[in-house]
Scaffold this motif. Structure first.
Motif, PDB file in Angstrom:
ATOM      1  N   ASP A 172       0.816  -1.221   0.000  1.00 39.03           N
ATOM      2  CA  ASP A 172       0.000   0.000   0.000  1.00 39.03           C
ATOM      3  C   ASP A 172       0.850   1.272   0.000  1.00 39.03           C
ATOM      4  N   GLN A 173       2.171   1.131   0.031  1.00 33.18           N
ATOM      5  CA  GLN A 173       3.031   2.314   0.061  1.00 33.18           C
ATOM      6  C   GLN A 173       3.181   2.963  -1.313  1.00 33.18           C
ATOM      7  N   SER A 174       2.434   2.469  -2.284  1.00 30.09           N
ATOM      8  CA  SER A 174       2.397   3.136  -3.584  1.00 30.09           C
ATOM      9  C   SER A 174       1.005   2.997  -4.173  1.00 30.09           C
ATOM     10  N   ALA A 175       0.449   4.119  -4.648  1.00 28.30           N
ATOM     11  CA  ALA A 175      -0.854   4.044  -5.300  1.00 28.30           C
ATOM     12  C   ALA A 175      -0.718   3.370  -6.661  1.00 28.30           C
ATOM     13  N   GLU A 176       0.475   3.429  -7.241  1.00 32.38           N
ATOM     14  CA  GLU A 176       0.695   2.841  -8.575  1.00 32.38           C
ATOM     15  C   GLU A 176       1.103   1.377  -8.522  1.00 32.38           C
ATOM     16  N   GLY A 177       1.454   0.910  -7.336  1.00 33.77           N
ATOM     17  CA  GLY A 177       1.936  -0.468  -7.208  1.00 33.77           C
ATOM     18  C   GLY A 177       3.442  -0.476  -7.030  1.00 33.77           C
ATOM     19  N   MET A 178       3.894  -1.129  -5.982  1.00 35.00           N
ATOM     20  CA  MET A 178       5.339  -1.193  -5.705  1.00 35.00           C
ATOM     21  C   MET A 178       6.037  -1.995  -6.803  1.00 35.00           C
ATOM     22  N   GLN A 179       7.262  -1.583  -7.096  1.00 32.87           N
ATOM     23  CA  GLN A 179       8.015  -2.246  -8.181  1.00 32.87           C
ATOM     24  C   GLN A 179       9.375  -2.711  -7.688  1.00 32.87           C
ATOM     25  N   VAL A 180       9.789  -3.860  -8.184  1.00 36.62           N
ATOM     26  CA  VAL A 180      11.152  -4.323  -7.914  1.00 36.62           C
ATOM     27  C   VAL A 180      12.108  -3.540  -8.809  1.00 36.62           C
ATOM     28  N   LEU A 181      13.174  -3.024  -8.188  1.00 30.75           N
ATOM     29  CA  LEU A 181      14.160  -2.258  -8.956  1.00 30.75           C
ATOM     30  C   LEU A 181      15.153  -3.217  -9.621  1.00 30.75           C
ATOM     31  N   ASP A 182      15.728  -2.743 -10.721  1.00 28.94           N
ATOM     32  CA  ASP A 182      16.734  -3.572 -11.395  1.00 28.94           C
ATOM     33  C   ASP A 182      17.926  -3.764 -10.476  1.00 28.94           C
ATOM     34  N   GLY A 183      18.542  -4.917 -10.576  1.00 35.67           N
ATOM     35  CA  GLY A 183      19.744  -5.193  -9.782  1.00 35.67           C
ATOM     36  C   GLY A 183      19.418  -6.078  -8.603  1.00 35.67           C
ATOM     37  N   LEU A 326      12.391  -3.291  -3.282  1.00 34.47           N
ATOM     38  CA  LEU A 326      11.045  -2.946  -3.744  1.00 34.47           C
ATOM     39  C   LEU A 326      10.820  -1.459  -3.466  1.00 34.47           C
ATOM     40  N   ALA A 327      10.250  -0.742  -4.430  1.00 32.23           N
ATOM     41  CA  ALA A 327      10.139   0.718  -4.268  1.00 32.23           C
ATOM     42  C   ALA A 327       8.858   1.250  -4.898  1.00 32.23           C
ATOM     43  N   PRO A 328       8.360   2.373  -4.375  1.00 30.15           N
ATOM     44  CA  PRO A 328       7.241   3.034  -5.063  1.00 30.15           C
ATOM     45  C   PRO A 328       7.783   3.740  -6.304  1.00 30.15           C
ATOM     46  N   PRO A 329       7.212   3.477  -7.494  1.00 24.51           N
ATOM     47  CA  PRO A 329       7.793   4.064  -8.709  1.00 24.51           C
ATOM     48  C   PRO A 329       7.728   5.586  -8.716  1.00 24.51           C
ATOM     49  N   GLU A 330       6.774   6.152  -7.948  1.00 27.94           N
ATOM     50  CA  GLU A 330       6.585   7.597  -8.027  1.00 27.94           C
ATOM     51  C   GLU A 330       7.500   8.379  -7.079  1.00 27.94           C
ATOM     52  N   GLU A 331       8.371   7.706  -6.319  1.00 27.09           N
ATOM     53  CA  GLU A 331       9.177   8.464  -5.356  1.00 27.09           C
ATOM     54  C   GLU A 331      10.200   9.340  -6.074  1.00 27.09           C
ATOM     55  N   GLY A 332      10.638  10.400  -5.372  1.00 31.80           N
ATOM     56  CA  GLY A 332      11.547  11.387  -5.962  1.00 31.80           C
ATOM     57  C   GLY A 332      12.989  10.897  -5.976  1.00 31.80           C
ATOM     58  N   ASP A 333      13.849  11.712  -6.629  1.00 36.91           N
ATOM     59  CA  ASP A 333      15.250  11.324  -6.828  1.00 36.91           C
ATOM     60  C   ASP A 333      16.005  11.145  -5.520  1.00 36.91           C
ATOM     61  N   GLU A 334      15.734  12.006  -4.543  1.00 32.47           N
ATOM     62  CA  GLU A 334      16.498  11.970  -3.291  1.00 32.47           C
ATOM     63  C   GLU A 334      16.191  10.673  -2.516  1.00 32.47           C
ATOM     64  N   LEU A 335      14.901  10.349  -2.399  1.00 33.47           N
ATOM     65  CA  LEU A 335      14.535   9.116  -1.698  1.00 33.47           C
ATOM     66  C   LEU A 335      15.059   7.888  -2.436  1.00 33.47           C
ATOM     67  N   ARG A 336      14.976   7.928  -3.775  1.00 32.78           N
ATOM     68  CA  ARG A 336      15.449   6.791  -4.558  1.00 32.78           C
ATOM     69  C   ARG A 336      16.954   6.607  -4.379  1.00 32.78           C
TER      70      ARG A 336
END
Ligand code: FES
Ligand code: FE
Length: 436
Positions: A172-183, A326-336
Motif C-alpha cells: 500500500d506504500q504506492s498508489a501505482e503499485g510497488m516495483q522491484v528495482l533492477d539489480g 522494492l520501491a514506489p515508482p513515483e518516489e523522488g530522486d532523493e529518496l530513490r
C-alpha cells in the motif's frame, strides 16, 4: 527436531536440535515434506516488464524459467528440456520470443509451446510435440508470484493467512503499485538455510552483532534510545508465517536516518495516503516490519527501503541468497538515491549488515558440526511474557512449530499471549487473486 518442554522450575522452554542444521537425511526430508508442499516465492511481476522478458530462478530444488509471454501473461516453466533434459535457458535474464535449447536446438515460445524441432521429419507423422512443463500451481498476491509443486495445496491467499496483511502494509506504500528495482544481490553462506530464516527477524542480535552499524546510527542521530525495542512485537501469523513488527520508534531506532530532504518527501508521501487509507493504517504502514513467509521468503521493511530475500537451501551447510529492493515508482530522486544506497551499503554482500550476519551464521554452523556436547539451541526468549517483543523469539518458534508439524506430523502446543489491538480500516483494496 524442535521441542516444547517444561523445565525443572515449571518454566516453558522451546529448543531446536542442532542435527536439524547438519543432517543430510533431514535436509532431504525438508525437500520432500516442506518444499514440495508449500507455496514458494519465484519473483515479482514487475521484474518482467515487457512481453517475452524472462529470468531464471532456482526454487525448491528445481530450475525455473520465470517469464511474461507474448500476450503479457506471467508464466513459470521448469527449465528442463522435454526432449532429453538439458537446461533450456542458461542466462540469468533476457528477452526472447523463442527459448531455444542448446543441446539439439528444440525451441519453445514463452507460452510453453514447442515451436520448432530441427529435423522433425525424423519423427513419425503422429508425433506429439511436448510442451514445456509448469509447476503444479502458480499464483500471485499483489505482484508476488509463487509456485507450488503440490497440486492439492490450499490456495495461495489461504496459505498466506495473516501474512497477507503485512504484505498489504508494504504494497500500500504506492498508489501505482510497488516495483522491484533492477539489480539483485546474490551471495552464498556456508551455513544451514534455517539459520538465515531465524536471523531475518531476530531483533535480539541487532545491537550486538551490528555494533559498527549502530555506532554509525548513534553518531548520525546524536544518541540512542533503546526504548524503541519495547515498542515492537513478535507476532505469529499462522501457517508458520510470523513477523517482528515495530512501532514508530523502532523504525527510527533501526533505520538509517534519511537526509532532511528525503525525510520531508517521505512524510509528505505518507500524509497524502491518510485521506485515502485512514490514520490507523498509515501509522502502521510507516512502521518497521521483518516478515518471514514460510518457508523461505523474507520481506524486511525498514524506513530506508523494502528488501525481498529468497533463501535457497543447497546443502545442509550451504545456502544461496538472492535479494531485491522494492520501491514506489513515483518516489523522488532523493529518496530513490538513499534507498539504493541503503540497499547496496547496508544489505549488500559487502555492506554494513550482511557480512556481520554471515560471520555469525557460519560460526554457528561450524560449532554444530564439531561440538557434539551441545546438542540443543534454545529459542525460549519471551515465552513467559504477556507481550513478546521483536527482540524475543516468538516469531522463530512459530516457524519451527510449522516445520516440526510438516516434518514429523506432530503439532506442538501453541503459546498464549495478549491479543493484538490493531485497527485495519482503510487499506487499499486487495486485488482479486487469480490462479494462472
Ligand atoms: Fe533439449 Fe535435446 S535436450 S533439444
Ligand atoms: Fe543482522
Amino acid at each position: 527436531m524442535s521441542e516444547y518442554v517444561i523445565d525443572d522450575r515449571q518454566m516453558p522452554r522451546f529448543r531446536v536440535h542442532r542435527k536439524t542444521m547438519i543432517d543430510p537425511e533431514i535436509f532431504a526430508k525438508e525437500r520432500s515434506e516442506i518444499f514440495d508442499h508449500s507455496w514458494l516465492y519465484v519473483g515479482h511481476e514487475t521484474e518482467l516488464k515487457k512481453p517475452n522478458d524472462f529470468k531464471t530462478r532456482s526454487v525448491g530444488g528445481r530450475p525455473l524459467i520465470f517469464t511474461r509471454d507474448a500476450k503479457g501473461q506471467i508464466q513459470v516453466w521448469l527449465n528442463s528440456c522435454p526432449h532429453r533434459g538439458a537446461t533450456i535457458c542458461r542466462e540469468p535474464a533476457g528477452n526472447a520470443r523463442f527459448l531455444t535449447c542448446f543441446y539439439h536446438g528444440w525451441s519453445f515460445s514463452t507460452a510453453g509451446k514447442t515451436v520448432s524441432i530441427p529435423g522433425d521429419d525424423g519423427y513419425g507423422p503422429d508425433f506429439e510435440r511436448p510442451s514445456l512443463v509448469a509447476p503444479a500451481r502458480i499464483d500471485s498476491y499483489r505482484g508476488f508470484v509463487f509456485v507450488s509443486f503440490d497440486p492439492d495445496i490450499v490456495d495461495l491467499r489461504t496459505y498466506l493467512g495473516g501474512a497477507a496483511e503485512y504484505l498489504d502494509l508494504v504494497c500500500d506504500q504506492s498508489a501505482e503499485g510497488m516495483q522491484v528495482l533492477d539489480g539483485t544481490h546474490e551471495y552464498s553462506v556456508r551455513a544451514n538455510w534455517k539459520l538465515l530464516v531465524e536471523n531475518s527477524y531476530d531483533a535480539y542480535h541487532a545491537v550486538t552483532t551490528h555494533q559498527r552499524y549502530f555506532e554509525m546510527v548513534v553518531a548520525a542521530r546524536g544518541g540512542f534510545d533503546a526504548s524503541g525495542l519495547m515498542d515492537s512485537r513478535g507476532i505469529d501469523l499462522g501457517n508458520g508465517h510470523s513477523v517482528a513488527a515495530g512501532g514508530a520508534s523502532t523504525a527510527s531506532l533501526f533505520g538509517r536516518p534519511l537526509s532532511a530532504e528525503g525525510q520531508a518527501e517521505r512524510d509528505q508521501r505518507f500524509e497524502k495516503f491518510r485521506a485515502e487509507l485512514g490514520d490507523a493504517w498509515v501509522d502502521r504502514m510507516a512502521n518497521a516490519r521483518n516478515l518471514v513467509i514460510f518457508p523461505n521468503l523474507v520481506v524486511i521493511d525498514l524506513v530506508m527501503g523494502v528488501l525481498i530475500r529468497k533463501i535457497d537451501p543447497i546443502a545442509p551447510d550451504y545456502m544461496e541468497v538472492t535479494s531485491w529492493e522494492l520501491a514506489p515508482p513515483e518516489e523522488g530522486d532523493e529518496l530513490r538515491k538513499q534507498r539504493l544506497d541503503n540497499f547496496l551499503t547496508f544489505w549488500g554482500p559487502g555492506g554494513l549488515a550482511t557480512p556481520d550476519d554471515v560471520e555469525a551464521l557460519e560460526s554457528c554452523q561450524r560449532s554444530f558440526a564439531g561440538v557434539k556436547e551441545l546438542p540443543w539451541s534454545d529459542i525460549s526468549r519471551g515465552m513467559h511474557k504477556p507481550i513478546p517483543f521483536s527482540s524475543d523469539e516468538l516469531q522463530m518458534r512459530a516457524w519451527w512449530r510449522r516445520w516440526n508439524e510438516l516434518m514429523t506430523g506432530e503439532k506442538q502446543p501453541e503459546e498464549i499471549h495478549e491479543p493484538l489491538n490493531e485497527t485495519y480500516a482503510g487499506r487499499r483494496k486487495t486485488p482479486a487473486v487469480t490462479e494462472a
